[in-house]
Design a protein around this motif. Structure first.
Motif, PDB file in Angstrom:
ATOM      1  N   ILE A 222       0.839  -1.206   0.000  1.00 52.35           N
ATOM      2  CA  ILE A 222       0.000   0.000   0.000  1.00 52.35           C
ATOM      3  C   ILE A 222       0.870   1.251   0.000  1.00 52.35           C
ATOM      4  N   ASP A 223       1.955   1.235   0.761  1.00 49.21           N
ATOM      5  CA  ASP A 223       2.871   2.386   0.787  1.00 49.21           C
ATOM      6  C   ASP A 223       3.452   2.655  -0.600  1.00 49.21           C
ATOM      7  N   VAL A 224       3.865   1.596  -1.279  1.00 57.10           N
ATOM      8  CA  VAL A 224       4.409   1.759  -2.631  1.00 57.10           C
ATOM      9  C   VAL A 224       3.347   2.351  -3.555  1.00 57.10           C
ATOM     10  N   ALA A 225       2.125   1.826  -3.477  1.00 55.84           N
ATOM     11  CA  ALA A 225       1.049   2.328  -4.316  1.00 55.84           C
ATOM     12  C   ALA A 225       0.756   3.801  -4.025  1.00 55.84           C
ATOM     13  N   THR A 226       0.754   4.157  -2.758  1.00 62.19           N
ATOM     14  CA  THR A 226       0.505   5.553  -2.393  1.00 62.19           C
ATOM     15  C   THR A 226       1.583   6.461  -2.972  1.00 62.19           C
ATOM     16  N   ASN A 227       2.823   6.050  -2.855  1.00 65.91           N
ATOM     17  CA  ASN A 227       3.955   6.881  -3.319  1.00 65.91           C
ATOM     18  C   ASN A 227       4.017   6.976  -4.838  1.00 65.91           C
ATOM     19  N   THR A 228       3.467   6.005  -5.531  1.00 69.09           N
ATOM     20  CA  THR A 228       3.479   6.024  -6.994  1.00 69.09           C
ATOM     21  C   THR A 228       2.132   6.457  -7.578  1.00 69.09           C
ATOM     22  N   LEU A 229       1.265   6.979  -6.724  1.00 62.00           N
ATOM     23  CA  LEU A 229      -0.049   7.494  -7.123  1.00 62.00           C
ATOM     24  C   LEU A 229      -0.940   6.417  -7.743  1.00 62.00           C
ATOM     25  N   GLU A 230      -0.792   5.177  -7.242  1.00 62.93           N
ATOM     26  CA  GLU A 230      -1.551   4.049  -7.727  1.00 62.93           C
ATOM     27  C   GLU A 230      -2.658   3.678  -6.742  1.00 62.93           C
ATOM     28  N   THR A 231      -3.469   2.694  -7.116  1.00 63.39           N
ATOM     29  CA  THR A 231      -4.436   2.080  -6.203  1.00 63.39           C
ATOM     30  C   THR A 231      -4.262   0.569  -6.264  1.00 63.39           C
ATOM     31  N   LEU A 232      -4.726  -0.115  -5.222  1.00 60.13           N
ATOM     32  CA  LEU A 232      -4.600  -1.560  -5.146  1.00 60.13           C
ATOM     33  C   LEU A 232      -5.938  -2.210  -4.804  1.00 60.13           C
TER      34      LEU A 232
END
Length: 413
Positions: A222-232
């Motif tokens: 989730i942290d990676v997704a947040t930092n890359t402006l993604e969703t999971l």
């Protein structure tokens, strides 16, 4: 949804003044713990990866009908859940027309026309109801669609589910859930967690995961997704135990219990797949490895048990007394802070999709909505089978059925 005896409906928009829920068909005399309803609403708001909206709201259900002195009356139960963000949206979401006196003053320096124009949406998001809904309902401002399509509506469902849980508890039924997957971080497909292991661990987990090592991996994803402006997206499982055999029916397609459950789960925003038991595992294996063999067990209602539970508690559209296990797959949320390609519905020119306030990951919250929808569906099945205008009458009917199960099979005529 295809409820047969209970009737649940809701109204209200994401940024309107409130959400409204109505649940009709409950027996009279059911004691309601109002604090327990608010506790379920609070659980829905938790979860790592949630957005800023959860910091604004403090959901609580105000019962406005169908309950007196702590007990249901047999009439429809109605409730309100106020939206605390409403003051920031009064001009945009007013029920009145501009200039009719229906648009409230909020002290904002913008005129009502400017407020509405600024928040008008003409750039639909891929994966959302924006464009399909705009075409269907002939709306030039896609906000007319997204306000109701928003997952904010699920707060009403959680309140309804919380009420239904209290009915089911009277008959020994308990429901829990856990997250099996977020992104690529997932429990092994062959690993089945017991009801006890799930309930002992998940409420303390930020992502409703019963495995502490996997929880760490999910949070990191989730942290990676947040930092890359993604969703999971991900996968959750809802489990119910204590069910009597005989809920649902094989005699008509729309009475089959697994079909009713599947529709309830897929009605939750962003859910795309439903599995009852170990359906995907079973699809790749011969029948001799799949079906749950039957044994005598006088301690169970009906006197039988299965040596395994591949079927997930349902056979032929009917509950068989084993644990009911439902797995649901959720897609990544369609609002991206790094927007995908879209078009402007006014100019038909290519443009990036609109960016709205949203979550990075809402799988843990979706699991709790799944609990509510399963509670609603199972409560409906209990009311359908056992009837009764009052709780005492319904309890007598359930007791009579238990006696009937103890005497199975009937003597030959």
């Amino acid at each position: 949804m295809p409820l047969r005896c209970l009737r649940f409906s809701s109204a209200g928009e994401s940024h309107g003044p409130m959400l409204i829920g109505l649940l009709d068909g409950l027996p009279a005399g059911l004691p309601l713990d109002l604090a327990a309803i608010d506790a379920e609403l609070a659980r829905r708001m938790k979860g790592y990866g949630r957005g800023k909206r959860m910091k604004i709201e403090a959901d609580a259900a105000r019962i406005v009908g169908g309950v007196r002195l702590g007990e249901t009356l047999g009439s429809p139960v109605a409730w309100l859940i106020e939206n605390r963000d409403w003051p920031n949206w009064q001009e945009v979401m007013s029920a009145g027309t501009i200039g009719s006196g229906g648009v409230a003053e909020s002290g904002n320096s913008m005129s009502a026309d400017e407020q509405i124009d600024r928040r008008r949406i003409s750039r639909p998001r891929p994966g959302h109801a924006d464009l399909a809904g705009g075409l269907k309902y002939d709306r030039g401002d896609l906000r007319d669609i997204l306000e109701r399509a928003s997952a904010r509506e699920t707060a009403s469902r959680v309140a309804a589910g919380a009420i239904c849980r209290q009915l089911l508890e009277k008959f020994g039924v308990a429901i829990t859930s856990h997250v099996r997957r977020i992104g690529s971080a997932a429990l092994d497909d062959d690993r089945t967690l017991s009801f006890e292991d799930i309930t002992a661990a998940v409420d303390a987990s930020l992502v409703r995961c019963a495995d502490s090592q996997l929880e760490t991996a999910m949070i990191a994803a989730i942290d990676v997704a947040t930092n890359t402006l993604e969703t999971l997206g991900g996968t959750f499982e809802v489990v119910a135990r204590g069910l009597l055999p005989g809920l649902g029916s094989h005699v008509q397609w729309d009475r089959k219990l697994e079909g009713r459950i599947a529709q309830a789960m897929l009605s939750i925003p962003a859910q795309k797949g439903v599995e009852i038991g170990r359906a995907r595992w079973a699809a790749a294996r011969p029948g001799s490895e799949v079906h749950d063999e039957i044994h005598v067990d006088e301690a169970t209602p009906g006197g039988f048990r299965r040596s395994s539970n591949t079927a997930g508690g349902i056979e032929g559209g009917i509950s068989n007394g084993e644990e009911l296990r439902v797995t649901v797959d959720m897609k990544p949320l369609s609002t991206l802070r790094k927007p995908l390609a879209s078009v402007d519905i006014d100019t038909r020119e290519p443009i990036e999709a609109v960016v709205q306030r949203s979550d990075t990951c809402a799988v843990p919250a979706a699991a709790l909505v799944g609990e509510a929808m399963l509670a609603l569906t199972l409560a409906d099945a209990y009311v359908e089978k056992f009837g009764g205008d009052s709780l005492r009458e319904m309890q007598r009917n359930v007791d009579g059925y238990r006696t009937q199960l103890q005497g199975y099979p009937p003597q030959a005529r």
